[in-house]
Each structure stands twice: as C-alpha cells, then as structure tokens.
Design a protein around this motif. Structure first.
Motif, PDB file in Angstrom:
ATOM      1  N   LEU A 208       0.823  -1.212   0.000  1.00  0.00           N
ATOM      2  CA  LEU A 208       0.000   0.000   0.000  1.00  0.00           C
ATOM      3  C   LEU A 208       0.862   1.269   0.000  1.00  0.00           C
ATOM      4  CD1 LEU A 208      -2.711   1.478   0.332  1.00  0.00           C
ATOM      5  CD2 LEU A 208      -2.554   1.048   2.792  1.00  0.00           C
TER       6      LEU A 208
ATOM      7  N   LEU B  94      -9.068   3.622   0.585  1.00  0.00           N
ATOM      8  CA  LEU B  94      -8.976   2.201   0.257  1.00  0.00           C
ATOM      9  C   LEU B  94     -10.420   1.777   0.021  1.00  0.00           C
ATOM     10  CD1 LEU B  94      -6.449   1.070   3.036  1.00  0.00           C
ATOM     11  CD2 LEU B  94      -6.040   2.268   0.899  1.00  0.00           C
TER      12      LEU B  94
ATOM     13  N   ASP C 168     -13.218  -0.399   2.011  1.00  0.00           N
ATOM     14  CA  ASP C 168     -13.954   0.101   3.176  1.00  0.00           C
ATOM     15  C   ASP C 168     -15.045   1.044   2.697  1.00  0.00           C
ATOM     16  OD1 ASP C 168     -12.593  -1.193   5.271  1.00  0.00           O
ATOM     17  OD2 ASP C 168     -10.958   0.246   5.187  1.00  0.00           O
TER      18      ASP C 168
ATOM     19  N   TYR D 140      -5.818  -5.085  10.858  1.00  0.00           N
ATOM     20  CA  TYR D 140      -5.794  -3.615  10.704  1.00  0.00           C
ATOM     21  C   TYR D 140      -4.497  -3.007  11.202  1.00  0.00           C
ATOM     22  CZ  TYR D 140     -10.798  -4.368  10.345  1.00  0.00           C
ATOM     23  OH  TYR D 140     -12.029  -4.822   9.955  1.00  0.00           O
ATOM     24  N   GLY D 141      -4.280  -1.758  10.767  1.00  0.00           N
ATOM     25  CA  GLY D 141      -3.305  -0.925  11.437  1.00  0.00           C
ATOM     26  C   GLY D 141      -3.955  -0.498  12.746  1.00  0.00           C
TER      27      GLY D 141
ATOM     28  N   GLU E 177       1.188  -2.308  12.426  1.00  0.00           N
ATOM     29  CA  GLU E 177       0.440  -2.944  11.334  1.00  0.00           C
ATOM     30  C   GLU E 177       0.066  -4.378  11.726  1.00  0.00           C
ATOM     31  OE1 GLU E 177      -1.040  -1.832   8.824  1.00  0.00           O
ATOM     32  OE2 GLU E 177      -1.247  -3.424   7.359  1.00  0.00           O
ATOM     33  N   LYS E 178      -1.231  -4.618  11.837  1.00  0.00           N
ATOM     34  CA  LYS E 178      -1.801  -5.941  12.072  1.00  0.00           C
ATOM     35  C   LYS E 178      -1.139  -6.710  13.229  1.00  0.00           C
ATOM     36  CE  LYS E 178      -3.395  -5.928   7.394  1.00  0.00           C
ATOM     37  NZ  LYS E 178      -3.056  -6.064   6.007  1.00  0.00           N
TER      38      LYS E 178
ATOM     39  N   VAL F 101      -7.364   1.264  12.039  1.00  0.00           N
ATOM     40  CA  VAL F 101      -7.404   2.268  10.973  1.00  0.00           C
ATOM     41  C   VAL F 101      -8.285   1.745   9.845  1.00  0.00           C
ATOM     42  CG1 VAL F 101      -6.019   3.536   9.277  1.00  0.00           C
ATOM     43  CG2 VAL F 101      -5.096   3.108  11.570  1.00  0.00           C
ATOM     44  N   VAL F 102      -9.208   2.594   9.436  1.00  0.00           N
ATOM     45  CA  VAL F 102     -10.108   2.284   8.323  1.00  0.00           C
ATOM     46  C   VAL F 102      -9.572   3.019   7.092  1.00  0.00           C
ATOM     47  CG1 VAL F 102     -12.470   2.763   7.538  1.00  0.00           C
ATOM     48  CG2 VAL F 102     -12.064   1.855   9.825  1.00  0.00           C
ATOM     49  N   GLY F 103      -9.910   2.550   5.906  1.00  0.00           N
ATOM     50  CA  GLY F 103      -9.262   3.066   4.703  1.00  0.00           C
ATOM     51  C   GLY F 103      -9.603   4.473   4.267  1.00  0.00           C
TER      52      GLY F 103
ATOM     53  N   TYR G 227      -7.687   8.381   4.806  1.00  0.00           N
ATOM     54  CA  TYR G 227      -6.584   9.128   5.410  1.00  0.00           C
ATOM     55  C   TYR G 227      -6.545  10.528   4.786  1.00  0.00           C
ATOM     56  CZ  TYR G 227      -4.791   4.246   5.847  1.00  0.00           C
ATOM     57  OH  TYR G 227      -4.636   2.895   6.083  1.00  0.00           O
TER      58      TYR G 227
ATOM     59  N   GLN H 249       4.686  -0.673   3.921  1.00  0.00           N
ATOM     60  CA  GLN H 249       3.412  -0.455   4.605  1.00  0.00           C
ATOM     61  C   GLN H 249       3.203   1.033   4.902  1.00  0.00           C
ATOM     62  OE1 GLN H 249       1.193  -2.691   4.983  1.00  0.00           O
ATOM     63  NE2 GLN H 249       2.311  -4.601   4.729  1.00  0.00           N
TER      64      GLN H 249
ATOM     65  N   THR I 288       1.298   2.072   7.203  1.00  0.00           N
ATOM     66  CA  THR I 288       1.316   2.174   8.670  1.00  0.00           C
ATOM     67  C   THR I 288       2.736   2.415   9.182  1.00  0.00           C
ATOM     68  OG1 THR I 288      -0.552   0.675   8.740  1.00  0.00           O
ATOM     69  CG2 THR I 288       0.650   0.952  10.796  1.00  0.00           C
TER      70      THR I 288
HETATM   71  C1  G1P Z   1      -4.820  -1.907   4.881  1.00  0.00           C
HETATM   72  C2  G1P Z   1      -3.799  -1.253   5.820  1.00  0.00           C
HETATM   73  C3  G1P Z   1      -4.267  -1.363   7.274  1.00  0.00           C
HETATM   74  C4  G1P Z   1      -5.662  -0.757   7.397  1.00  0.00           C
HETATM   75  C5  G1P Z   1      -6.628  -1.465   6.434  1.00  0.00           C
HETATM   76  C6  G1P Z   1      -7.993  -0.794   6.450  1.00  0.00           C
HETATM   77  O1  G1P Z   1      -4.794  -3.299   5.075  1.00  0.00           O
HETATM   78  O2  G1P Z   1      -2.542  -1.860   5.638  1.00  0.00           O
HETATM   79  O3  G1P Z   1      -3.372  -0.668   8.097  1.00  0.00           O
HETATM   80  O4  G1P Z   1      -6.124  -0.897   8.729  1.00  0.00           O
HETATM   81  O5  G1P Z   1      -6.134  -1.405   5.090  1.00  0.00           O
HETATM   82  O6  G1P Z   1      -8.905  -1.477   5.648  1.00  0.00           O
HETATM   83  P1  G1P Z   1      -5.476  -4.329   4.026  1.00  0.00           P
HETATM   84  O7  G1P Z   1      -6.937  -4.363   4.366  1.00  0.00           O
HETATM   85  O8  G1P Z   1      -5.221  -3.785   2.665  1.00  0.00           O
HETATM   86  O9  G1P Z   1      -4.814  -5.638   4.268  1.00  0.00           O
END
Ligand code: G1P
Length: 286
Positions: free
Chosen positions: A109, A129, A132, A169-170, A189-190, A202-204, A206, A228, A230
C-alpha cells in the motif's frame, strides 16, 4: 491548503474473490446497483475533492472505461429515446476529473501511494482504500476534512474492532483529546491481540501531508515484505502529529466475500425500489 486531491488505490489482485476476479477487477463488483469503486468516488466528490488519482494495475481497464464517455452507448440510448439512462451514463463520466497511474509491481500500500507522488505534488491529499465502504449521513471524508481544517495535520479514520481482529488492521496507540479525536502516539500494522496497543483500527480513509512521500521513500519493507503505509505513518510521527478520528457511520469491509454480502444486504434493504420486497423475501427465507 484545501484538500483537493484523492488517491484511490485499486491495484490489488482481489485474490479473496477468485475466480470472479480472474477477469474482472474486484472494484467493479456490484454493491446493489453501482460498482464498489463508485461509492469511493462519490464520497470523494461529496467531500469536496476535485481530482481523483486512481492507482491501478494490470487488468483494471474496466474501471477506466467505466468513468470514461461511451459515445456508442450514448448513441444507442439516444436512438431508443431512453432519456433517463442516457442522463445517468453522461452524469457518470462527468462526475469528476479522474487520472490513472499504474503501480508496476505489487510492493504494498505504501508503494502504491508513492506512485502518485508527482501527480499529487506538495499539498495535503486524501487516500481511499475502496474496500472500506461507510454508510453515513455525512460522507466520512467530509467529516475528516473538518478535523483537518481545524488542526492542519494528518488525520486517519479509526473504528473500534473486536480484539481478535487486530491482526487485520493498522492499530493505533491513542491519547484522547476530544469525544471523537485522538492523538496517535504510535501505530502497529496488524499486531497480534496481545501486542495491540488498543482496539482502534485504521479504516481506509486518510488525509495526509505531502511529507508522507519523503517518509515513504525511506520506509523499508515491513509486514509481508511490503512497504506499509502504517510503518511510514509511524516514522512520520517523528516530525508531524497524526490525529485519529472516530467517524460517525457504519463501516463495511467489502474486501471479503462475507463483508461484501453483508454490505449488499444492508444497502439493498435501504434501497427505495427493492428494500421492501427484499425484507419480505428474507423473512420468508428465515
Ligand atoms: C490496509 C492497511 C491497514 C488498514 C486497512 C484498512 O490493510 O494496511 O493498516 O487498517 O487497510 O482497511 P489491508 O486491508 O489492505 O490488508
């Protein structure tokens, strides 16, 4: 400076939706009567965004065609006298100024966002993202823009997640500053639940200051050997504040088949043409 540009990343393979995504971008899956990507684009437009930068990859041409004009289709609808559909199709291509840039390698990302560096330039920008999707009265990004306007610093959207889901999630380490706003002290991160600094994920969405690009350039690969976002945010904390905003609205993760189905049912139940009948059908079924 006003938040005018939004980067929407659509470069992922969509492996969770295989085989559908073998020949069609995940972002073009329908959510009731519109493809998923349109929800992000409309949220951006309704939040005051003037230019959208879609970071795409191989096999995503359907998205470009979707937001482009189709003179052939317009001609056919015109000949048929289908004024309503003709208007809908035209509105879609007039929705917003979209430009496309391809992420040539899937390096994460953070790397996808870095791809948009030159198009964004040195100004604050939004990141979406599009997996979401948030059902809310006021578009989530618009809520965040208000926070940005007040504090003029980075803002990330957060939502409470169940503790076993921290690995998706982050996760932020928060310090509460008002009812919906936290100062971010650190991010991971996760993380495993035992290591998670909170259950605020964190939701997508920012809003980022342009310095994030300089930091991303120096961010080493992290989880899954990917660059990442994050990790870059964690590094950015050395020079800038990051706020986390707990938005008002219901979030759906359409990045998994179950989440996508849940969103489909929830949005369809609210749809003026089909909601009532679907409710009856679901009652019968259960
Ligand atoms: C990404 C980010 C993560 C964030 C998430 C939100 O992860 O890396 O930090 O919390 O989106 O949807 P992914 O869902 O792409 O694995």
């Amino acid at each position: 400076m006003k938040v005018r540009k939004a980067v929407i990343t659509v470069a992922g393979w969509g492996t969770r939706f295989l085989p559908i995504t073998k020949a069609q971008p995940k972002e073009m899956l329908p959510l009731v009567d519109k493809p998923l990507i349109q929800y992000a684009v409309e949220e951006a437009v309704n939040s005051g965004i003037e230019q959208i930068i879609l970071v795409t990859a191989m096999g995503k041409q359907a998205i470009e065609d979707y937001f482009d004009r189709s003179f052939e289709l317009e001609y056919v609808l015109e000949q048929k006298g289908d004024v309503r559909r003709l208007q809908e199709i035209r509105e879609l291509s007039d929705l917003v100024n979209v430009c496309y840039i391809r992420q040539k390698e899937q390096l994460g990302l953070g790397h996808a966002i870095l791809t948009a560096k030159d198009i964004v330039g040195r100004e604050p920008f939004a990141v979406f993202l599009p997996d979401d999707i948030v059902d809310s009265k006021v578009p989530v990004l618009k809520q965040m823009v208000e926070v940005y306007e007040q504090h003029k610093t980075n803002v990330v959207a957060v939502d409470r997640v169940s503790i076993q889901d921290t690995t998706k999630y982050g996760i932020i380490e928060p310090k509460k500053i008002s009812s919906h706003i936290y100062q971010v002290l650190s991010l991971a991160e996760k993380p495993e639940p035992a290591q998670a600094p909170s259950n605020l994920g964190v939701v997508g969405r920012y809003i980022l200051m342009p310095q994030i690009f300089d930091v991303l350039e120096a961010t080493p690969p992290g989880k899954n050997q990917e660059i990442q976002l994050t990790d870059a945010l964690q590094l950015l904390l050395r020079q800038q504040a990051i706020l986390a905003y707990e938005f008002e609205g219901v979030r759906y993760d359409t990045g998994t088949p179950l989440g996508w189905l849940e969103a489909t049912i929830a949005f369809a139940l609210k749809h003026p043409d089909i909601g009532h009948k679907l409710r009856e059908y679901l009652r019968q079924l259960l």
